[in-house]
Scaffold this motif. Structure first.
Motif, PDB file in Angstrom:
ATOM      1  N   SER A   1       3.358   0.346 -10.255  1.00  8.11           N
ATOM      2  CA  SER A   1       3.926  -0.705  -9.405  1.00  8.11           C
ATOM      3  C   SER A   1       4.709  -0.141  -8.227  1.00  8.11           C
ATOM      4  O   SER A   1       5.124  -0.896  -7.352  1.00  8.11           O
ATOM      5  N   GLY A   2       4.924   1.170  -8.203  1.00  2.75           N
ATOM      6  CA  GLY A   2       5.666   1.788  -7.104  1.00  2.75           C
ATOM      7  C   GLY A   2       7.167   1.786  -7.307  1.00  2.75           C
ATOM      8  O   GLY A   2       7.912   2.191  -6.423  1.00  2.75           O
ATOM      9  N   GLU A   3       7.620   1.364  -8.467  1.00  2.00           N
ATOM     10  CA  GLU A   3       9.057   1.310  -8.740  1.00  2.00           C
ATOM     11  C   GLU A   3       9.663   2.702  -8.897  1.00  2.00           C
ATOM     12  O   GLU A   3      10.805   2.928  -8.515  1.00  2.00           O
ATOM     13  N   ILE A   4       8.896   3.635  -9.469  1.00  2.00           N
ATOM     14  CA  ILE A   4       9.349   5.022  -9.550  1.00  2.00           C
ATOM     15  C   ILE A   4       8.224   5.944  -9.099  1.00  2.00           C
ATOM     16  O   ILE A   4       7.049   5.578  -9.145  1.00  2.00           O
ATOM     17  N   GLU A   5       8.593   7.128  -8.650  1.00  2.00           N
ATOM     18  CA  GLU A   5       7.632   8.125  -8.176  1.00  2.00           C
ATOM     19  C   GLU A   5       7.350   9.140  -9.281  1.00  2.00           C
ATOM     20  O   GLU A   5       8.278   9.597  -9.953  1.00  2.00           O
ATOM     21  N   PRO A   6       6.108   9.539  -9.456  1.00  4.57           N
ATOM     22  CA  PRO A   6       5.804  10.580 -10.445  1.00  4.57           C
ATOM     23  C   PRO A   6       6.250  11.949  -9.935  1.00  4.57           C
ATOM     24  O   PRO A   6       6.449  12.139  -8.727  1.00  4.57           O
ATOM     25  N   ASP A   7       6.400  12.888 -10.849  1.00  6.47           N
ATOM     26  CA  ASP A   7       6.706  14.269 -10.459  1.00  6.47           C
ATOM     27  C   ASP A   7       5.483  14.942  -9.857  1.00  6.47           C
ATOM     28  O   ASP A   7       5.602  15.821  -9.008  1.00  6.47           O
ATOM     29  N   GLY A   8       4.305  14.544 -10.307  1.00  5.46           N
ATOM     30  CA  GLY A   8       3.078  15.136  -9.804  1.00  5.46           C
ATOM     31  C   GLY A   8       1.904  14.208  -9.996  1.00  5.46           C
ATOM     32  O   GLY A   8       1.988  13.214 -10.717  1.00  5.46           O
ATOM     33  N   GLY A   9       0.800  14.531  -9.336  1.00  5.89           N
ATOM     34  CA  GLY A   9      -0.403  13.728  -9.445  1.00  5.89           C
ATOM     35  C   GLY A   9      -0.444  12.626  -8.413  1.00  5.89           C
ATOM     36  O   GLY A   9       0.416  12.542  -7.525  1.00  5.89           O
ATOM     37  N   SER A  10      -1.455  11.763  -8.539  1.00  9.15           N
ATOM     38  CA  SER A  10      -1.607  10.705  -7.541  1.00  9.15           C
ATOM     39  C   SER A  10      -2.155   9.431  -8.176  1.00  9.15           C
ATOM     40  O   SER A  10      -2.834   9.468  -9.200  1.00  9.15           O
ATOM     41  N   VAL A  11      -1.812   8.314  -7.526  1.00  8.09           N
ATOM     42  CA  VAL A  11      -2.337   7.005  -7.878  1.00  8.09           C
ATOM     43  C   VAL A  11      -2.901   6.424  -6.590  1.00  8.09           C
ATOM     44  O   VAL A  11      -2.202   6.347  -5.583  1.00  8.09           O
ATOM     45  N   GLN A  12      -4.180   6.056  -6.603  1.00 12.01           N
ATOM     46  CA  GLN A  12      -4.820   5.478  -5.422  1.00 12.01           C
ATOM     47  C   GLN A  12      -5.365   4.098  -5.774  1.00 12.01           C
ATOM     48  O   GLN A  12      -5.996   3.925  -6.817  1.00 12.01           O
ATOM     49  N   PHE A  13      -5.094   3.153  -4.876  1.00 12.96           N
ATOM     50  CA  PHE A  13      -5.577   1.793  -5.033  1.00 12.96           C
ATOM     51  C   PHE A  13      -6.710   1.562  -4.044  1.00 12.96           C
ATOM     52  O   PHE A  13      -6.601   1.952  -2.884  1.00 12.96           O
ATOM     53  N   HIS A  14      -7.775   0.927  -4.493  1.00 13.33           N
ATOM     54  CA  HIS A  14      -8.943   0.685  -3.664  1.00 13.33           C
ATOM     55  C   HIS A  14      -9.209  -0.814  -3.567  1.00 13.33           C
ATOM     56  O   HIS A  14      -8.848  -1.583  -4.454  1.00 13.33           O
TER      57      HIS A  14
END
Length: 99
Positions: free
Chosen positions: A50-63
């Motif tokens: 949901s974008g409420e917190i940022e991960p330490d690593g990796g990625s999330v992509q929405f299409h």
């Protein structure tokens, strides 16, 4: 084409990593469930999506114009009415992640 692509997602607060190298694709029409013991990272994973917190690593992509919102576990104290009435009215739930 997947709606959401999650690649090598990781996050750590204290101690061992809560999420470590998570990879998954969420496809159109697919239904998923998150199951795990308390403290396993289910809510943290949803907060990252949901974008409420940022991960330490990796990625999330929405299409494809996907939007994500998170309904909090805690019931806000300021709400009056039945559950059905509150849901019909809508509740501001925080940031919405867009592509």
């Amino acid at each position: 084409m997947p709606l959401v692509s999650i690649s090598d997602l990781s996050i750590q607060f204290r101690g061992p990593a809560l999420l470590d190298g998570v990879n998954c694709l969420l496809e159109p029409g697919q239904r998923i469930g998150l199951v795990g013991r308390n403290g396993a990272g289910k809510t943290t994973f949803l907060k990252i999506l949901s974008g409420e917190i940022e991960p330490d690593g990796g990625s999330v992509q929405f299409h494809g114009g996907v939007r994500v919102a998170l309904l909090p576990q805690e019931v806000p104290q300021k709400l009056d009415g039945s559950v059905a009435e509150i849901v019909r009215q809508g509740v501001e739930t925080g940031p919405v992640a867009d592509e």
